[in-house]
Motif scaffolding. Sequence first.
Motif, short mmCIF file in Angstrom:
data_model
loop_
_atom_site.label_atom_id
_atom_site.label_comp_id
_atom_site.label_asym_id
_atom_site.label_seq_id
_atom_site.Cartn_x
_atom_site.Cartn_y
_atom_site.Cartn_z
N SER A 140 -6.51 -11.33 -2.52
CA SER A 140 -5.07 -11.30 -2.23
C SER A 140 -4.80 -12.20 -1.04
O SER A 140 -5.71 -12.64 -0.34
N GLN A 141 -3.52 -12.44 -0.78
CA GLN A 141 -3.14 -13.17 0.42
C GLN A 141 -3.56 -12.40 1.67
O GLN A 141 -3.94 -12.98 2.68
N ARG A 142 -3.48 -11.07 1.59
CA ARG A 142 -3.87 -10.23 2.72
C ARG A 142 -4.42 -8.92 2.17
O ARG A 142 -4.08 -8.51 1.07
N GLU A 143 -5.26 -8.29 2.95
CA GLU A 143 -5.83 -7.00 2.57
C GLU A 143 -5.50 -5.97 3.65
O GLU A 143 -5.62 -6.26 4.84
N SER A 149 3.64 -8.56 -5.16
CA SER A 149 3.38 -9.96 -4.80
C SER A 149 2.01 -10.14 -4.17
O SER A 149 1.52 -11.27 -4.05
N ASN A 150 1.38 -9.02 -3.78
CA ASN A 150 0.06 -9.07 -3.13
C ASN A 150 -1.00 -8.37 -3.95
O ASN A 150 -2.05 -7.98 -3.43
#
Length: 512
Positions: free
Chosen positions: A270-273, A34-35
């Motif tokens: 991405s939403q977060r790394e 999802s990421n």
Amino acid sequence: MTDNRNREVAWTYHNATKHSYTSIRTNPHFMDWSNQPLPFKIYPTLELLRLPGEVRQTGVAALSAIAESVAHTNASPDLEAVAQLLYLSAGITRKRSYSGGEIYFRAAACTGALYEVELYLVCGGVANLEAGVYHFAPAEFGLRRLRAGDYRRVLLEAAGDEPAIAHAPLTVVCTCTYWRNAWKYQARTYRHFGWDNGTLLANLLAVATALGLPARVVCGFVDASVNRLLDVDPQREVAFSLVALGHVAALPPPAPAEISPLGLETVPLSQREEDYPLMREMHAASSLDSAAEVEAWRGHTPMIDFPPPTEPIVQLKPLSDAEMPRDPIEQVIQRRGSTRKFARSPITLPQLSTMIDRATRGVPADFLDPPGAQLNDLYLIVHAVEGLPPGAYVFHRSRGMLECLKQGNFRADAGYLGLEQELPAAAAVNIFFLADLRPILQRFGNRGYRAVQLEAGILGGKLYLAAYAQRLGATGLTFFDDDVTRFFSRHAEGKSAIFLVAVGYSAKHKPT
């Protein structure tokens, strides 16, 4: 001064990122689909300059293009040649749909098909392309201009007055993006920077030769200056190599007094790394911070030849010019892929000899001096090569021969060494790149670690192309580091495993 001479940083990184039977089983990492990062860098506010879409047919045989380079005669690419270079090194050659979306496969092999290498152009005025700094957008097959004007002098000063940069009408800057690869491979990603940049450069160098363009890989440059020119965030993306293309007599004009930040918007990957500080520390410690440091870093490659062989030898027997396949480089690149299953069918000694001979004729690079120098040594596990007993071998480059270190059926060993995968067990031959890091780091400092990984990727990319030129298959693989060294010792004692390429007939295209 940077920490480039503090070689403990490279050793710490290298040892901390080794794979072992235990480390693979105790690593809790999993891929969060999802990421998953975007496969492309996107500048949403910049206008796209579309590149010509037709692939120019050079007619130059791939097996010639990968083995040769062009002398520094005056030659400058036009826009069509630029498009050819970009498409056949980093362009999208095919795509595949799956339940989660689409995978876009590029012209050069890349670990995990994650394609963390971005390409930028720094050019003076070439035919049909204005002077400027551009980013290559593979998804749309075009360029976005980041800066207008001739900034080649900035690169020249950063590269310590490297002559190839001084006279190049066009330089390709290769950057690597941490998160796009680290999403899967974590801190080992910094090794992949060299492999994946290298396979791309193998294509780029071959296409440049086919187009009649001089080309030279430049690894020595002031990192902060190049990153500033491209306006990349060095916490996320860093310049890794330069490639000077073409040759003109005139030197570039003076550089602008100041390289101002651009602050251009890019779409988040991405939403977060997740951060892996070890690889950023490795990059920082291998950075150079002055033109004087770059000049001192360049060239004078440590040359350590093997002692004469003491075990049975086999002379390489490359195909003659009359026997050599003539498939053009652009056709070979377009059909190249990474083999997912090998047929357990034998290849011939001339096929293997041709691959090794053509891949190891030298790389034009600023860290390889004199020309033809090489940092990596080739060790082989042979399973099925007609005219060559199964066993473990080392390639004596200066003598054009293989020395048999031990005979036997080592398919199970190869499968284990290649992270317990079927691919190296089923291939006809596995070619391991090993290097003695001690003299390399002594001469080049931590930046020598970049160079040895990059060279392995270039040589591996040349093997890929030489295999596909002969209608064979190939795939790059990772490995259990210390187990590889132990397998080839005593000969390989003290060396480090750098890269692995498995070669043979694809199960899809096995010989009849």
